[in-house]
Design a protein around this motif. Structure first.
Motif, PDB file in Angstrom:
ATOM      1  N   LEU A  64      -3.185  -0.312 -10.572  1.00 40.00           N
ATOM      2  CA  LEU A  64      -2.886   0.197  -9.079  1.00 40.00           C
ATOM      3  C   LEU A  64      -2.966  -1.287  -8.240  1.00 40.00           C
ATOM      4  O   LEU A  64      -3.094  -0.909  -6.782  1.00 40.00           O
ATOM      5  CB  LEU A  64      -3.981   1.011  -8.696  1.00 40.00           C
ATOM      6  CG  LEU A  64      -3.824   2.581  -9.178  1.00 40.00           C
ATOM      7  CD1 LEU A  64      -5.110   3.025  -9.184  1.00 40.00           C
ATOM      8  CD2 LEU A  64      -2.563   3.243  -8.437  1.00 40.00           C
TER       9      LEU A  64
ATOM     10  N   ARG B 162      -5.501  -2.985  -7.588  1.00 45.29           N
ATOM     11  CA  ARG B 162      -6.886  -3.243  -7.022  1.00 45.29           C
ATOM     12  C   ARG B 162      -7.747  -4.046  -7.699  1.00 45.29           C
ATOM     13  O   ARG B 162      -8.839  -3.508  -8.277  1.00 45.29           O
ATOM     14  CB  ARG B 162      -7.330  -1.518  -6.666  1.00 45.29           C
ATOM     15  CG  ARG B 162      -6.640  -0.846  -5.797  1.00 45.29           C
ATOM     16  CD  ARG B 162      -6.450   0.653  -5.909  1.00 45.29           C
ATOM     17  NE  ARG B 162      -8.109   1.176  -5.708  1.00 45.29           N
ATOM     18  CZ  ARG B 162      -8.281   2.289  -5.807  1.00 45.29           C
ATOM     19  NH1 ARG B 162      -7.455   3.386  -6.130  1.00 45.29           N
ATOM     20  NH2 ARG B 162      -9.578   2.743  -5.600  1.00 45.29           N
TER      21      ARG B 162
ATOM     22  N   ASN C 121       1.464  14.939  -4.628  1.00 45.76           N
ATOM     23  CA  ASN C 121       0.505  13.558  -4.447  1.00 45.76           C
ATOM     24  C   ASN C 121       1.080  13.034  -3.185  1.00 45.76           C
ATOM     25  O   ASN C 121       0.500  11.696  -2.998  1.00 45.76           O
ATOM     26  CB  ASN C 121       0.318  12.833  -5.407  1.00 45.76           C
ATOM     27  CG  ASN C 121      -0.325  13.701  -6.739  1.00 45.76           C
ATOM     28  OD1 ASN C 121      -1.372  14.468  -6.401  1.00 45.76           O
ATOM     29  ND2 ASN C 121      -0.131  13.500  -7.871  1.00 45.76           N
TER      30      ASN C 121
ATOM     31  N   GLU D 218      -3.361   7.187  -9.813  1.00 50.77           N
ATOM     32  CA  GLU D 218      -4.292   7.581  -8.821  1.00 50.77           C
ATOM     33  C   GLU D 218      -5.026   8.784  -9.531  1.00 50.77           C
ATOM     34  O   GLU D 218      -6.266   8.901  -9.387  1.00 50.77           O
ATOM     35  CB  GLU D 218      -3.783   7.964  -7.496  1.00 50.77           C
ATOM     36  CG  GLU D 218      -3.499   6.738  -6.867  1.00 50.77           C
ATOM     37  CD  GLU D 218      -4.693   6.020  -6.115  1.00 50.77           C
ATOM     38  OE1 GLU D 218      -5.661   6.399  -6.361  1.00 50.77           O
ATOM     39  OE2 GLU D 218      -4.599   4.958  -5.635  1.00 50.77           O
ATOM     40  N   SER D 219      -4.277   9.795 -10.154  1.00 53.23           N
ATOM     41  CA  SER D 219      -4.727  11.019 -10.508  1.00 53.23           C
ATOM     42  C   SER D 219      -5.764  10.674 -11.851  1.00 53.23           C
ATOM     43  O   SER D 219      -6.640  11.128 -12.037  1.00 53.23           O
ATOM     44  CB  SER D 219      -3.758  12.036 -10.851  1.00 53.23           C
ATOM     45  OG  SER D 219      -3.155  12.674  -9.564  1.00 53.23           O
TER      46      SER D 219
ATOM     47  N   THR E 288       0.853  -1.104  -0.056  1.00 51.82           N
ATOM     48  CA  THR E 288      -0.040  -0.028   0.062  1.00 51.82           C
ATOM     49  C   THR E 288       0.989   1.101  -0.146  1.00 51.82           C
ATOM     50  O   THR E 288       1.754   1.366   0.603  1.00 51.82           O
ATOM     51  CB  THR E 288      -0.970  -0.008   1.277  1.00 51.82           C
ATOM     52  OG1 THR E 288      -1.448  -1.261   1.058  1.00 51.82           O
ATOM     53  CG2 THR E 288      -2.029   1.188   1.236  1.00 51.82           C
TER      54      THR E 288
ATOM     55  N   LEU F  83      -7.074   7.810 -12.214  1.00 53.18           N
ATOM     56  CA  LEU F  83      -8.329   7.268 -11.977  1.00 53.18           C
ATOM     57  C   LEU F  83      -9.488   8.303 -11.255  1.00 53.18           C
ATOM     58  O   LEU F  83     -10.556   8.168 -11.853  1.00 53.18           O
ATOM     59  CB  LEU F  83      -7.954   6.136 -10.872  1.00 53.18           C
ATOM     60  CG  LEU F  83      -9.257   5.526 -10.282  1.00 53.18           C
ATOM     61  CD1 LEU F  83      -9.984   4.710 -11.110  1.00 53.18           C
ATOM     62  CD2 LEU F  83      -8.834   4.691  -9.011  1.00 53.18           C
ATOM     63  N   VAL F  84      -8.952   9.511 -10.745  1.00 50.87           N
ATOM     64  CA  VAL F  84      -9.897  10.623 -10.321  1.00 50.87           C
ATOM     65  C   VAL F  84     -10.338  11.030 -11.435  1.00 50.87           C
ATOM     66  O   VAL F  84     -11.696  11.340 -11.555  1.00 50.87           O
ATOM     67  CB  VAL F  84      -9.053  11.481  -9.560  1.00 50.87           C
ATOM     68  CG1 VAL F  84     -10.010  12.688  -9.301  1.00 50.87           C
ATOM     69  CG2 VAL F  84      -8.607  10.831  -7.994  1.00 50.87           C
TER      70      VAL F  84
ATOM     71  N   GLU G 190       0.983   8.450 -12.989  1.00 55.67           N
ATOM     72  CA  GLU G 190       0.191   9.111 -11.962  1.00 55.67           C
ATOM     73  C   GLU G 190      -1.296   8.531 -12.069  1.00 55.67           C
ATOM     74  O   GLU G 190      -1.971   8.925 -12.336  1.00 55.67           O
ATOM     75  CB  GLU G 190       0.128  10.611 -12.011  1.00 55.67           C
ATOM     76  CG  GLU G 190       1.581  11.384 -12.013  1.00 55.67           C
ATOM     77  CD  GLU G 190       1.358  12.720 -12.199  1.00 55.67           C
ATOM     78  OE1 GLU G 190       0.119  13.498 -12.131  1.00 55.67           O
ATOM     79  OE2 GLU G 190       2.447  13.604 -12.473  1.00 55.67           O
TER      80      GLU G 190
END
Length: 885
Positions: A712, A714, A236, A676-677, A15, A679-680, A674
């Motif tokens: 990611l 997940r 981030n 996570e970004s 994580t 995904l947002v 990036e």
């Protein structure tokens, strides 16, 4: 129980650093303690220490680290397996203690002495010990000790307890920069930034530390690149408040105060969860310095009211000085107060350092633009001279002078002394001014009244002019039939008969009216003539190029449109030129020449920045430029340009562009790693999708979301998202894409270890192909893919019989479809598992070039098979060959 805790520990280690990771590790430590698993508790506690430090909560690391020291000293032999991690965590302690003024300095020195003793007992190099003694000396302002420890640090040999090849030089660059040795700092960094950096803190920390050195050495392009690259990563990551302050200082001291304020507003909320008082002090001082130099109102966190920048600057300055005083009291020096005051009073490094190509071009243009010269007063005149000067001024685009001349005539000449011609000319002027102000009714009323007077006076040319003007205004107002009936014939006559300098303007009006009426080819013919008229104004010809470009775009004649847009770039007026560059950039992007489009769109933005009423135009330019950067392989510039466009999209007029901007951002973030970004932005696209969004678009976007989740790691979330994408593809009647989405869901389920769900998903996918043409290549690809997925599942479960059967079916289908690489993969897995002889592997190996990605794998598999058959000499020869390859 222990196996379950080990799994939890491994999950935590995968994580990202932050509160989620620390919470998971805290749980593991509690459970390990409760279960009496002392070694696991010790190891997990060391991981928790690291998580606190790297996750922006260094204060919390002190208690678990103290427990680890006590456990180690009570029974060192029990924990020898973890000695390296234990000593590595020891390095965090002195650095952490200096950040909290309430910790006595003696305690920090005691930790340093203990650290040095343990290093000596273990036979380790004193390299890391000297580094941390330097760090404490530099913090308190003991320059002599800091210099000596830096020397010892630099001469001691590195070992496995030294900071990584990126972090160790970063601290040295900091020392060199703060002691004025900026050239040496830059030289030290070169090899580091050119190498392979795998540390969680690099290259962003090195780039941030280099900012003042780069500027001092005049390496402005490197400084800008360092700021942009480093800040993107840092923003981030948790606990980077001190690094943010370095970037705020850089922006404030390079003439980029708006950017500094942007960073301050973004990170002010982080002060409430600051990693340490030292970080708070750094940020408060840097923010105060920037805010004291702007006249703005600033958004405060958790408040509905803005605050004046000057007031917030004073508040932050007092906070920074108060903390510096606490550190100095603890340290027995004045160094931190001196540092804060130096930051607050810092002068610019340079007047202005543009942070992007568009900013650089805009600055160059502003520097090169002639200074505004006040309009000269009107010359002496009187009576009809004023009317002559007004008409001349309007015709030559000196509008202010023309309006003043008409006003002078009306003030000087009483109504009773005006001739009918005078009255008509005044009405002409009134109509022109009204039309320029978009007062259509007043313009028409004025010209129609003038038209009556001109008709009575026999002023035929002036009659034609007003009819042409009336027709143009009517067409602009959407009254096309009346406008053309009124103005087309008079304009054609004026083009032939009016004075030469006016003919181009009439031709442009006629072309505009024809274009509005959908008579594109006729409009293009007029514009082509206008662009070659020797008597036409160059700016008018450029405007004709812009209109011609628009018409050609509507007709999808892109190559001709590009040439027409180029004509528009030659005008002397900034906004029309900007529009022309935007047009040409868009065309070149559409023609798949994004690198050329970049230059045009950068120029368009540079021309429009600061111009009135340009926000919509600028936002469109930024969106197209972001696309061009992205398609040119420049994702960093694409992301930053699209981010610049985002704030303007709050305007309802621009809301329709939001989806395009988010799409560019998602792709750029993905290219930058990036995830996570990305995904947002992808999820925002889906959340903001209209109710009538096409299911195929929804399916593709949902599949993008699933791919990001998979990258990611997940996987469980990804399964549901891919299944949802499959449902949308089914609604869009796209069976092949439906099957592909279910296969992706199955792949994620396999990664998550849910093998039953994998089979269920593949069973759902297979029937969708039965009604499709079996010879179709894409159908064959998906059929083969399902067999391949089943084979891999069987391999993972150790079911070799099923593996061989499904891999054989996959190989046959891939071969029929002509998918050579996939066919090769299937043959390899069959050769590896379906037979004990070497024949199949030999056949594959001999057909592969040495550059093929499967060459080495196949060769080593073949060598192993030869050894199993006691053919060791052949295996040895093959391995020599592979080693040479």
């Amino acid at each position: 129980m222990t196996d379950d805790l080990v799994d939890r520990l491994h999950q935590a280690q995968q994580t990202p650093y932050g509160k989620a990771r620390t919470a998971m590790l805290e749980d593991v430590v509690r459970r390990a303690d409760a279960a009496g698993s002392e070694e696991l508790a010790f190891f997990s506690r060391l991981n928790l220490v690291t998580a606190y430090v790297m996750g922006g909560e260094p204060r919390k690391s002190l208690v678990p680290f103290a427990r680890c020291v006590a456990d180690w000293d009570a029974d060192p032999a029990k924990y020898q397996e973890h000695s390296h991690l234990f000593l590595w965590c020891f390095k965090y302690a002195p650095n952490t203690l200096t950040k909290f003024p309430e910790v006595p300095l003696d305690r920090t020195y005691a930790v340093l002495d203990d650290m040095e003793r343990r290093w000596q007992v273990g036979g380790h190099s004193p390299h890391a010990v000297h580094q941390h003694r330097w760090q404490v000396a530099a913090h308190i302002g003991d320059d002599e000790t800091a210099a000596e420890q830096y020397r010892l640090w630099s001469t001691a040999p590195r070992d496995d307890l030294s900071d990584c090849i990126g972090c160790d030089p970063t601290h040295k660059v900091h020392h060199l920069t703060t002691t004025g040795q900026t050239a040496e700092a830059v030289a030290l960094s070169v090899g580091v930034l050119d190498g392979q950096l795998t540390c969680n803190e690099q290259p962003q920390q090195m780039l941030t530390t280099l900012l003042p050195a780069y500027v001092a050495e005049g390496m402005y392009a490197e400084a800008v690149d360092a700021h942009r690259r480093a800040y993107r990563i840092l923003r981030n990551q948790p606990g980077e408040l001190s690094a943010y302050s370095d970037h705020i200082r850089f922006c404030a001291r390079t003439g980029n105060l708006p950017r500094a304020v942007e960073l301050i507003e973004r990170h002010l909320p982080d002060l409430d969860d600051s990693p340490s008082p030292l970080a708070t002090m750094d940020f408060a001082a840097a923010a105060s310095h920037a805010l004291s130099r702007v006249d703005l109102r600033i958004r405060r966190p958790k408040s509905t009211e803005d605050v004046a920048a000057a007031d917030l600057a004073e508040e932050l300055a007092q906070q920074a000085l108060a903390l510096a005083a606490q550190f100095d009291e603890r340290n027995g020096t004045k160094r931190q107060s001196e540092n804060v005051r130096a930051v607050l009073a810092a002068e610019p490094w340079v007047d202005y350092l543009p942070l992007s190509e568009t900013a650089r071009k805009a600055h160059q243009r502003a520097q090169a633009a002639p200074h505004a010269v006040p309009e000269a007063p009107l010359p002496e005149g009187g009576g009809q001279v004023w009317l002559d000067r007004a008409e001349e001024g309007w015709q030559t685009d000196r509008r202010t002078e023309a309006i003043a001349a008409w006003a002078a005539f009306e003030q000087e000449v009483p109504e009773s002394d005006r001739t009918p011609l005078d009255r008509a000319r005044v009405l002409d002027g009134r109509g022109l001014v009204a039309s320029n102000n978009e007062d259509v009714e007043l313009a028409l009323e004025s010209w129609r009244e003038a038209l009556t007077l001109y008709s009575e006076l026999g002023e035929d040319v002036r009659v034609l002019r007003d009819r042409g003007r009336i027709g143009r205004v009517l067409c602009d107002a959407g009254q096309l039939d009346e406008g053309l009936a009124t103005g087309e014939a008079p304009l054609r006559q004026l083009i032939e008969e009016d004075e030469p300098r006016r003919r181009g303007g009439w031709q442009y009006s006629l072309a505009t009216m024809l274009a509005q009426a959908g008579r594109s080819e006729e409009a293009l013919a007029e514009l082509s003539v206008l662009r070659t008229r020797p008597d036409a104004d160059p700016d008018l010809q450029s405007g004709a190029g812009i209109l011609q470009c628009n018409l050609l775009l509507q007709l999808e004649r892109l190559e001709e449109a590009e040439e027409a847009a180029s004509a528009g770039t030659t005008t002397r007026e900034q906004m029309p030129r900007s529009f022309a560059y935007r047009q040409r950039g868009w065309i070149r992007l559409a023609l798949q020449r994004p690198a050329e489009a970049v230059g045009d769109l950068e120029e368009a933005i540079a021309l429009a920045v600061g111009m009135p009423d340009s926000e919509v135009h600028l936002t469109i330019c930024r969106l197209e430029l972001a696309k061009s950067y992205l398609f040119s392989g420049r994702p960093l510039e694409a992301a930053e340009t699209a981010e610049e466009a985002l704030p303007a999209l709050r305007d309802p007029e621009l809301a329709g562009l939001l989806g395009d901007v988010r799409g560019v951002l998602a792709d750029a973030y993905r290219a930058l790693g990036e995830m996570e970004s990305a995904l947002v932005q992808t999820r925002a696209l889906l959340a903001e999708a209209p109710a009538d969004a096409h299911p195929y678009w929804l399916a593709q976007t949902k599949q993008d979301e699933g791919n990001l989740l998979e990258r990611l790691d997940r996987d469980k979330e990804a399964v549901d998202v891919f299944v949802a994408a499959a449902a949308y593809f089914e609604a869009a009647e796209q069976p092949l894409e439906y099957v592909q989405a279910l296969r992706l869901a199955g792949q994620s389920a396999r990664y998550a270890g849910d093998f039953a769900q994998v089979r269920e998903l593949l069973d759902r996918a297979e029937p969708a192909l039965e009604s499709l043409p079996s010879a179709d290549e894409q159908v064959l690809f998906q059929q083969a893919g399902i067999h391949w997925d089943r084979a891999i599942l069987a391999l993972q479960q150790g079911d070799i019989t099923t593996l061989v059967a499904d891999a054989a079916r996959a190989a046959e289908a891939y071969e029929r479809g002509g998918y050579e690489e996939q066919h090769l993969n299937a043959r390899l897995i069959l050769a590896e598992h379906a037979t004990s002889d070497e024949t199949a592997l030999q056949q594959i190996f001999t057909t592969l070039p040495t550059s093929h990605p499967h060459y080495l794998r196949t060769g080593y598999l073949l060598a192993d098979r030869l050894r199993q058959l006691d053919r060791h000499q052949e295996a040895d020869q093959l391995e020599v060959l592979l080693g040479e390859a």
